[in-house]
Design a protein around this motif. Structure first.
Motif, mmCIF file in Angstrom:
data_model
loop_
_atom_site.group_PDB
_atom_site.id
_atom_site.type_symbol
_atom_site.label_atom_id
_atom_site.label_comp_id
_atom_site.label_asym_id
_atom_site.label_seq_id
_atom_site.Cartn_x
_atom_site.Cartn_y
_atom_site.Cartn_z
ATOM 1 N N ALA A 277 50.141 38.158 33.483
ATOM 2 C CA ALA A 277 50.569 36.988 34.256
ATOM 3 C C ALA A 277 52.047 36.686 34.047
ATOM 4 C CB ALA A 277 49.713 35.781 33.882
ATOM 5 N N TRP A 280 53.704 39.168 36.323
ATOM 6 C CA TRP A 280 53.398 38.782 37.706
ATOM 7 C C TRP A 280 54.256 37.591 38.136
ATOM 8 C CZ3 TRP A 280 50.215 34.307 39.046
ATOM 9 C CH2 TRP A 280 49.880 34.236 40.408
ATOM 10 N N ALA A 298 47.747 32.240 33.889
ATOM 11 C CA ALA A 298 46.427 32.872 33.964
ATOM 12 C C ALA A 298 45.341 31.815 34.116
ATOM 13 C CB ALA A 298 46.179 33.714 32.718
ATOM 14 N N VAL A 301 45.486 30.089 37.691
ATOM 15 C CA VAL A 301 44.841 30.877 38.741
ATOM 16 C C VAL A 301 43.348 30.564 38.809
ATOM 17 C CG1 VAL A 301 44.144 33.230 39.375
ATOM 18 C CG2 VAL A 301 46.527 32.741 38.809
ATOM 19 N N LEU A 351 45.745 39.758 39.708
ATOM 20 C CA LEU A 351 46.644 38.651 40.017
ATOM 21 C C LEU A 351 47.375 38.890 41.334
ATOM 22 C CD1 LEU A 351 48.011 38.128 36.406
ATOM 23 C CD2 LEU A 351 46.646 36.466 37.688
#
Length: 357
Positions: A277, A280, A298, A301, A351
């Motif tokens: 994450a 990302w 994380a 999400v 992700l």
């Protein structure tokens, strides 16, 4: 702990000037940027990242260090000749070294001998000294010993974090978040998501939410190897664990500043997903963030997925805790990950698919 002679006019004058210097730093740097994270508009969920990496010492811990120094000065624990000692090998020590130099007192960070050269260099750059110990579990006892021998003060962030910050306001991070959200489409967040290192930030935000009677819920994220999640889930305040690999959050024991009663939900995040994450986030936002920010995202999400499934609209706020430049040799290094059996690729793919869904 020895109290200073507050009746000494020279000491009182020095303390007043030291507090002025610390408060002046507050005026220069306390309100950090609130960035919009790009989500599809038709979702009806808005995500904001409060960027604590822009503080002068590059992390969320700048706020904590400022509060700890004000607390120590106002309590008569720090004077013109006091050596300040802290048990920290991370961002707190960097920030405390900055404030010690600002008011002109010596600073010693007690840390494990395994601490990376990059972290030592950051502390020394801010004017601090590093005292290395072979046994990581001995840093608290060694900090007490050094403070006693030098006639100094052990700052003890893990004990004083929740009480040093004025949770009712005084431009703390919670007040800042709600002020900055006031003109957004959903000004009262459905969730605020933070990690716990000392527990000070989650305690401040949780208390403020209740004090201001907001409907916002507080989610605290915890990495693998941390005792906080196990303690919150079981109700055992004496829970222990091995310790976290995600710097800045997670602890092998439940620290005194961790207040489970102000937390609505805890989410445990695997280390590989935290690091995925983190990377990302940099792909999506162009902002270079650290591992604990990845842990935050994380969990965010998962909350967004739940909100969408329930047909709920609203906003979520989380933190950029520090920058990714501090982790080039670790979380950003594929060889480092391979040595530790951390496979981030399935999480990274998941992700990426999340935004495309």
């Amino acid at each position: 702990m020895e109290y200073l002679d507050r009746h000494d006019s020279r000491t009182r004058t020095w303390v007043a000037e030291a507090i002025r210097k610390v408060e002046a730093d507050t005026n220069r740097s306390s309100d950090t940027h609130l960035h919009v994270f790009p989500l599809p508009s038709h979702w009806g969920v808005n995500l904001y990242l409060k960027d604590e990496s822009v503080h002068p010492t590059g992390s969320l811990k700048h706020r904590l260090a400022r509060s700890l120094f004000l607390y120590g000065l106002a309590n008569g624990w720090i004077g013109p000749t006091t050596t300040v000692v802290e048990a920290s090998s991370g961002s707190t020590a960097v920030s405390e070294a900055y404030f010690a130099r600002l008011i002109g007192v010596p600073f010693i960070a007690v840390m494990p001998a395994s601490t990376s050269p990059e972290k030592i260099a950051l502390i020394e750059f801010q004017g601090g000294k590093c005292h290395l110990v072979d046994d990581p579990g001995a840093i608290y006892a060694e900090s007490h010993r050094l403070a006693a021998e030098s006639g100094g003060f052990f700052m003890d962030q893990f004990t004083y974090a929740e009480r040093a910050t004025d949770w009712r306001g005084n431009n703390n991070i919670a007040e800042s978040i709600f002020h900055q959200m006031s003109m957004e489409p959903y000004p009262v967040p459905a969730w605020i998501v933070v990690g716990a290192g000392t527990g000070g930030t989650s305690s401040t935000i949780g208390r403020y939410i209740r004090y201001r009677c907001h409907s916002t819920r507080l989610a605290v994220v915890d990495p693998e190897g941390s005792a906080f999640y196990a303690s919150w889930k079981s109700g055992d305040p004496d829970a222990t664990a091995l310790g976290s690999r995600i710097e800045g959050i997670g602890r092998p024991r439940v620290e005194p500043s961790f207040l489970p009663g102000v937390i609505d939900r805890m989410i445990q995040v695997p280390d590989a997903r935290s690091i995925a994450a983190m990377r990302w986030a940099s792909e999506v936002t162009g902002r270079d963030v650290g591992g604990s920010t990845g842990t935050n995202l994380a969990a965010v999400v998962e909350l967004i997925k739940e909100m969408r499934e329930a047909g709920e609209q609203g906003s979520i706020v989380t933190l950029i805790c520090d920058g990714g430049e501090r982790y080039r040799g670790t979380y950003d290094n594929d060889a480092w990950l391979a040595e530790r059996d951390l496979d981030i690729h399935p999480h990274l793919a998941d992700l990426r698919a999340f935004l495309a869904s």
